[in-house]
Design a protein around this motif. Structure first.
Motif, PDB file in Angstrom:
ATOM      1  N   ILE A  57       0.876  -1.172   0.000  1.00  0.00           N
ATOM      2  CA  ILE A  57       0.000   0.000   0.000  1.00  0.00           C
ATOM      3  C   ILE A  57       0.909   1.216   0.000  1.00  0.00           C
ATOM      4  CG2 ILE A  57      -1.828   1.248   1.189  1.00  0.00           C
ATOM      5  CD1 ILE A  57      -2.670  -1.320   2.530  1.00  0.00           C
ATOM      6  N   GLU A  58       0.960   1.908  -1.120  1.00  0.00           N
ATOM      7  CA  GLU A  58       1.851   3.053  -1.231  1.00  0.00           C
ATOM      8  C   GLU A  58       1.520   4.099  -0.179  1.00  0.00           C
ATOM      9  OE1 GLU A  58       1.808   4.648  -5.130  1.00  0.00           O
ATOM     10  OE2 GLU A  58       2.501   2.796  -6.094  1.00  0.00           O
ATOM     11  N   LYS A  59       2.552   4.837   0.236  1.00  0.00           N
ATOM     12  CA  LYS A  59       2.354   5.872   1.247  1.00  0.00           C
ATOM     13  C   LYS A  59       1.377   6.912   0.731  1.00  0.00           C
ATOM     14  CE  LYS A  59       6.720   5.285   3.687  1.00  0.00           C
ATOM     15  NZ  LYS A  59       7.983   5.885   4.130  1.00  0.00           N
ATOM     16  N   GLY A  60       0.370   7.162   1.534  1.00  0.00           N
ATOM     17  CA  GLY A  60      -0.702   8.074   1.174  1.00  0.00           C
ATOM     18  C   GLY A  60      -1.813   7.938   2.195  1.00  0.00           C
ATOM     19  N   LEU A  61      -3.006   8.355   1.829  1.00  0.00           N
ATOM     20  CA  LEU A  61      -4.118   8.363   2.778  1.00  0.00           C
ATOM     21  C   LEU A  61      -4.481   6.966   3.251  1.00  0.00           C
ATOM     22  CD1 LEU A  61      -6.172  10.107   4.256  1.00  0.00           C
ATOM     23  CD2 LEU A  61      -7.680   9.903   2.275  1.00  0.00           C
ATOM     24  N   CYS A 112      -6.184  11.723  14.022  1.00  0.00           N
ATOM     25  CA  CYS A 112      -5.022  12.524  14.401  1.00  0.00           C
ATOM     26  C   CYS A 112      -3.886  12.351  13.399  1.00  0.00           C
ATOM     27  CB  CYS A 112      -4.572  12.133  15.805  1.00  0.00           C
ATOM     28  SG  CYS A 112      -3.233  13.166  16.459  1.00  0.00           S
ATOM     29  N   PHE A 113      -3.561  11.095  13.071  1.00  0.00           N
ATOM     30  CA  PHE A 113      -2.438  10.848  12.174  1.00  0.00           C
ATOM     31  C   PHE A 113      -2.764  11.203  10.719  1.00  0.00           C
ATOM     32  CE2 PHE A 113      -0.375   7.692  15.268  1.00  0.00           C
ATOM     33  CZ  PHE A 113       0.518   8.662  15.693  1.00  0.00           C
ATOM     34  N   VAL A 114      -4.033  11.016  10.318  1.00  0.00           N
ATOM     35  CA  VAL A 114      -4.417  11.432   8.962  1.00  0.00           C
ATOM     36  C   VAL A 114      -4.290  12.946   8.835  1.00  0.00           C
ATOM     37  CG1 VAL A 114      -6.365  11.678   7.372  1.00  0.00           C
ATOM     38  CG2 VAL A 114      -5.878   9.455   8.418  1.00  0.00           C
ATOM     39  N   PHE A 115      -4.839  13.691   9.826  1.00  0.00           N
ATOM     40  CA  PHE A 115      -4.701  15.147   9.816  1.00  0.00           C
ATOM     41  C   PHE A 115      -3.228  15.548   9.849  1.00  0.00           C
ATOM     42  CE2 PHE A 115      -9.064  15.555  12.045  1.00  0.00           C
ATOM     43  CZ  PHE A 115      -9.703  15.608  10.824  1.00  0.00           C
ATOM     44  N   TRP A 116      -2.461  14.856  10.707  1.00  0.00           N
ATOM     45  CA  TRP A 116      -1.037  15.173  10.882  1.00  0.00           C
ATOM     46  C   TRP A 116      -0.269  14.975   9.584  1.00  0.00           C
ATOM     47  CZ3 TRP A 116       3.214  11.784  13.375  1.00  0.00           C
ATOM     48  CH2 TRP A 116       4.316  12.571  13.745  1.00  0.00           C
ATOM     49  N   ASP A 117      -0.488  13.837   8.938  1.00  0.00           N
ATOM     50  CA  ASP A 117       0.202  13.556   7.682  1.00  0.00           C
ATOM     51  C   ASP A 117      -0.179  14.564   6.594  1.00  0.00           C
ATOM     52  OD1 ASP A 117       1.923  11.513   8.251  1.00  0.00           O
ATOM     53  OD2 ASP A 117       1.024  10.074   6.866  1.00  0.00           O
TER      54      ASP A 117
END
Length: 307
Positions: free
Chosen positions: A202-206, A285-290
């Motif tokens: 899974i490529e880095k992304g959402l 939190c991590f989705v917003f952070w990324d």
């Protein structure tokens, strides 16, 4: 900028998950130091607790403590995630070959968790006491009779002075050291594995961030659940004018008394809303952070290109 990104990420998540925090707090305090069958069960489970709170105290009671909860997130995760981002930008979390180091990630996460615990402790104290406060017919734990954030801070300051504002921090430090190290460690290792494994990449992304966040939430709930119960009990108990707890003399005394009266299950009270709160909170939190970090990087890249 790193502080702002970390704070905004956590605040965005906190708006959605605060009702779960209210339910978790009530379940953790229900039957405090009582054996099963020796106390009135106001809240049978997570769903019933939410229903009873809304029916008795009103639907808005599910957002009790929202203001100090969001302010706590600003300080806690502004320091924790902002500090980690600074370490990440300096590649302190990487091995010599450029791969993410689990040991370094866990260590940085623990240190930042402790720093965040101290930074946000006064507001976590207020949040816990406001969320525990309810109508007498469904009350659990010590009731502090505060009218809001400012009133709660004033009462704590009058009774314990400036040091009183950090009452209960000994319960928060282990909780956040373990929680932060588990959360960040699992999140980053999972991200790398999902992107680079030879089975299903899974490529880095959402999507990568979301899956890694869910795994992080599961690990945190398992390891942090018992520490969260201890933390809630220490923050919510009453203290005398000398800062001595009227129920627990300290962290290990709390642990011993819970084990003696409530057994192993006592440490996992409220584990369902704990996970249901930590899971979405970690993901959001991590989705917003990324996403915010990506926006930051894109902004500075565009500025450099203009120059």
């Amino acid at each position: 900028m790193e502080f702002t990104i970390g704070a905004l990420s956590a605040m965005g998540a906190g708006c959605f998950t605060n009702p779960l925090e209210v339910v978790k707090t009530r379940l953790q305090l229900q039957g405090e130091l009582r054996k099963r069958g020796q106390y009135t069960v106001h809240y049978k489970n997570f769903v019933h607790a939410a229903y009873v709170i809304a029916k008795t105290d009103g639907i808005l009671a599910l957002q009790k403590g929202l203001a100090p909860a969001l302010a706590h997130q600003v300080l806690l995760n502004g320091v924790r995630l902002g500090g980690y981002q600074i370490a990440e930008e300096r590649k302190l979390n990487l091995k010599e070959n450029g791969e993410v180091s689990l040991a370094r990630t866990v260590a940085i996460g623990a240190v930042m968790g402790v720093a965040g615990a101290y930074a946000g402790s006064p507001l976590y104290l207020v949040k816990t006491r406001l969320q525990a406060q309810s109508a007498e017919c469904i009350a659990v734990g010590t009731q502090h009779k505060v009218t809001g954030t400012f009133d709660a801070l004033c009462q704590v300051y009058k009774s314990g002075g400036i040091y009183g504002l950090w009452t209960g921090v000994t319960g928060s430090v282990p909780r956040l050291a373990v929680g932060s190290s588990c959360q960040l460690g699992t999140f980053y290792i999972a991200k790398e594995f999902l992107a680079n494994n030879s089975y299903y990449q899974i490529e880095k992304g959402l999507l990568n961030t979301t899956v890694a966040s869910i795994l992080g939430g599961v690990v945190v709930a398992i390891f942090m659940g018992p520490l969260d119960v201890i933390s809630t009990r220490l923050y919510n108990q009453a203290y005398d004018n000398h800062g001595r707890g009227l129920i627990y003399s300290g962290y290990f005394d709390c642990m011993k008394k819970i084990w003696k009266t409530e057994g192993f299950a006592g440490f996992y009270k409220g584990i369902v809303p704990c996970f249901m709160r930590i899971g979405p909170h970690t993901v959001l939190c991590f989705v917003f952070w990324d996403q915010l970090k990506q926006l930051q990087h894109n902004y500075f890249d565009s500025k450099r290109n203009l120059i």
